[in-house]
Design an enzyme around this catalytic site. Structure first.
Site, PDB file in Angstrom:
ATOM      1  CE1 TYR A  92      -2.423   3.206   2.577  1.00  0.00           C
ATOM      2  CE2 TYR A  92      -3.757   2.452   0.732  1.00  0.00           C
ATOM      3  CZ  TYR A  92      -3.507   3.371   1.735  1.00  0.00           C
ATOM      4  OH  TYR A  92      -4.341   4.450   1.904  1.00  0.00           O
TER       5      TYR A  92
ATOM      6  CG  ASP B 242       5.818   3.640   0.850  1.00  0.00           C
ATOM      7  OD1 ASP B 242       4.624   3.433   0.528  1.00  0.00           O
ATOM      8  OD2 ASP B 242       6.132   4.335   1.837  1.00  0.00           O
TER       9      ASP B 242
ATOM     10  CE  LYS C 178       2.140   4.651   8.276  1.00  0.00           C
ATOM     11  NZ  LYS C 178       0.750   4.580   8.797  1.00  0.00           N
TER      12      LYS C 178
HETATM   13  P1  KE4 Z   1      -0.893   8.253   4.790  1.00  0.00           P
HETATM   14  O1  KE4 Z   1      -1.412   8.968   3.570  1.00  0.00           O
HETATM   15  O2  KE4 Z   1      -1.956   7.405   5.460  1.00  0.00           O
HETATM   16  O3  KE4 Z   1      -0.154   9.178   5.770  1.00  0.00           O
HETATM   17  O4  KE4 Z   1       0.258   7.235   4.287  1.00  0.00           O
HETATM   18  C1  KE4 Z   1      -0.038   6.296   3.279  1.00  0.00           C
HETATM   19  C2  KE4 Z   1       0.937   5.139   3.365  1.00  0.00           C
HETATM   20  C3  KE4 Z   1       1.944   5.041   2.437  1.00  0.00           C
HETATM   21  N1  KE4 Z   1       2.854   4.035   2.491  1.00  0.00           N
HETATM   22  C4  KE4 Z   1       2.800   3.100   3.479  1.00  0.00           C
HETATM   23  C5  KE4 Z   1       3.820   2.005   3.500  1.00  0.00           C
HETATM   24  C6  KE4 Z   1       1.776   3.158   4.466  1.00  0.00           C
HETATM   25  O5  KE4 Z   1       1.731   2.211   5.428  1.00  0.00           O
HETATM   26  C7  KE4 Z   1       0.830   4.190   4.421  1.00  0.00           C
HETATM   27  C8  KE4 Z   1      -0.308   4.302   5.413  1.00  0.00           C
HETATM   28  N2  KE4 Z   1      -0.443   3.221   6.322  1.00  0.00           N
HETATM   29  C9  KE4 Z   1      -1.795   2.968   6.798  1.00  0.00           C
HETATM   30  C10 KE4 Z   1      -1.711   1.767   7.738  1.00  0.00           C
HETATM   31  N3  KE4 Z   1      -1.456   0.580   7.066  1.00  0.00           N
HETATM   32  C11 KE4 Z   1      -2.385   4.161   7.446  1.00  0.00           C
HETATM   33  C12 KE4 Z   1      -3.618   3.861   8.281  1.00  0.00           C
HETATM   34  C13 KE4 Z   1      -4.876   4.301   7.571  1.00  0.00           C
HETATM   35  O6  KE4 Z   1      -4.969   4.180   6.330  1.00  0.00           O
HETATM   36  O7  KE4 Z   1      -5.770   4.754   8.309  1.00  0.00           O
END
Ligand code: KE4
Length: 432
Positions: free
Chosen positions: A149, A244, A272
């Site tokens: 993701y 990533d 994060k």
């Molecule tokens: P954000 O746009 O949510 O800040 O980041 C996206 C993203 C990009 N790359 C990786 C490897 C990530 O894990 C994430 C976001 N992680 C999720 C949890 N698996 C955020 C939690 C959510 O979507 O509410």
């Protein structure tokens, strides 16, 4: 420990109201507990390793707002730094010395990063880095891995992990074919599949983007040679390698997975932890590539609140706490005890399970394993995971509400918390 008098009256009331106001009652899908069933818990406050809900129940929190709370929630030094910074204003929309400070810390820490651009989320970081990959190479196609993701930008919503996997979405409506027909996918840990894609698309692939340690299909580590193989394949094909590290950055080592595994990508995305609980994302890498980003170069990307002094302050203080000696040894020791303990309890209570941890990131599957990719992960017993999740919640243990997520510890978690967690796991697994 919560006994059978597990009351969620207020949570239920507030969540019922929320569902009338916001789609699914949440600001992000995975929080709705859709895949584990039951109502989500409405938090009232967090501190250190703990969360309290609006009914007064206390939980040991192994999500830590999905990674940022690595120093423990509401760390007093982070809160104080934010309060002090807020007196001078929350956002300038102009250059600020604090951006230099956090940029230098990121550049010093992350092997691939010679220059960095701050944005406001991991999604923004990943969509920007894709545009940069394409701008630099003049090529349109990208390779991602099934179950990984990279935020919710259109071109990544192909066989994506995290909430997309959790909800079993066949990717997302509203994403035109034209934006995803340049997105090629391969199974994680499968170098042959990646090589085949390069052979089938000679000179057309801008690069490969991956979670170097997968957290969004559950916790999946790279097989020996996989990351080095990708480094070689991308070089041979004139394509870029992009890690990533939104989740793994400053989580599995101060320099992220690229430091841990000794593989240096061309570009990296972060998020994060570098925001210390406030909205920050970043992308960075080789200077010759980053020089293409406006206004230094022609590739456009912008943001009103990017680099704001409040978020920079939270990130700076968090990284200051993390770079202290012994941090990652502490996270690794405690999380190893937790992960190994969980697997031991599963074994003793007769459940097939596998998993592991690296530093403060862990995961386990109700699956005999081994798990090398998303296809393997999907064979896990999701129904058993749901019942386990609910049982642990009633015991005051707050785990990610999806088999396709990872878990996170913090510097605030103690051995007593791990003991309590393992005791609860034994009770719940025995009842499954
Ligand atoms: P954000 O746009 O949510 O800040 O980041 C996206 C993203 C990009 N790359 C990786 C490897 C990530 O894990 C994430 C976001 N992680 C999720 C949890 N698996 C955020 C939690 C959510 O979507 O509410």
């Amino acid at each position: 420990m919560i006994t059978s008098s597990f009351k969620t009256t207020k949570s239920d009331e507030i969540f019922a109201a929320a569902q009338k106001l916001m789609p699914g009652g949440v600001s992000s899908p995975v929080r709705a507990f859709k895949s584990v069933g039951g109502q989500p818990i409405v938090f009232d406050r967090v501190q250190g390793a703990y969360a309290w809900d609006v009914d007064g129940n206390r939980y040991i929190d192994y999500i830590g707002t999905w990674g940022p709370a690595i120093c423990g929630h509401a760390h007093p030094e982070v809160i104080k730094a934010i309060c002090d910074a807020a007196q001078k204003g929350t956002s300038f929309g102009a250059p600020c010395r604090l951006e230099n400070v956090l940029a230098e810390m990121v550049i010093d820490a992350v092997p691939s990063i010679e220059m960095v651009r701050f944005v406001n989320s991991g999604t923004e970081a990943c969509m920007s880095v894709l545009r940069l990959m394409r701008a630099f190479t003049g090529r349109d196609k990208l390779i991602k891995f099934e179950g990984c993701y990279h935020g919710h930008a259109d071109m990544f919503l192909v066989k994506a992990g995290s909430g997309v996997a959790t909800l079993g979405l066949p990717d997302s409506p509203g994403v035109p074919k034209s934006t995803t027909n340049n997105t090629l996918t391969a199974p994680f840990n499968n170098l042959e599949a990646v090589k085949a894609l390069f052979d089938e698309n000679p000179g057309e692939i801008a690069g490969v983007i991956l979670e170097p340690v997968v957290g969004n299909a559950g916790f999946i580590v790279p097989d020996g040679g996989f990351l080095a193989g990708l480094r070689e394949l991308t070089r041979e094909n004139g394509a870029l390698l992009v890690f990533d590290e939104v989740m793994t950055g400053f989580r599995i080592a101060y320099g992220g997975a690229q430091e841990k595994f000794g593989i240096t990508p061309d570009l990296t995305t972060l998020g994060k932890i570098i925001g210390g609980g406030l909205p920050v994302g970043a992308y960075g890498g080789r200077r010759d590539i980053m020089d293409m980003v406006a206004p230094a170069g022609p590739m456009y990307q912008a943001g009103t609140l990017s680099g704001n002094p409040l978020a920079m302050t939270a990130g700076i203080k968090t990284l200051e706490l993390l770079r202290q000696a012994g941090t990652y040894e502490q996270l690794d020791r405690l999380t190893k005890r937790l992960a190994e303990g969980m697997l031991q309890v599963a074994k003793e209570t007769g459940h097939a399970a596998c998993g592991g941890q690296i530093s403060g990131m862990f995961g386990f599957f109700f699956n005999a394993g081994p798990i090398h990719n998303y296809e393997d992960a999907k064979k896990s017993d999701l129904n058993k995971f749901s019942r386990f999740h609910r049982g642990m919640l009633k015991q005051g243990i707050y785990l990610a509400p999806s088999q396709f997520e990872a878990g996170f510890t913090s510097l605030a978690h103690t051995d007593a918390d791990v003991d309590e967690t393992l005791a609860a796991a034994r009770e719940v697994m025995a009842s499954l």
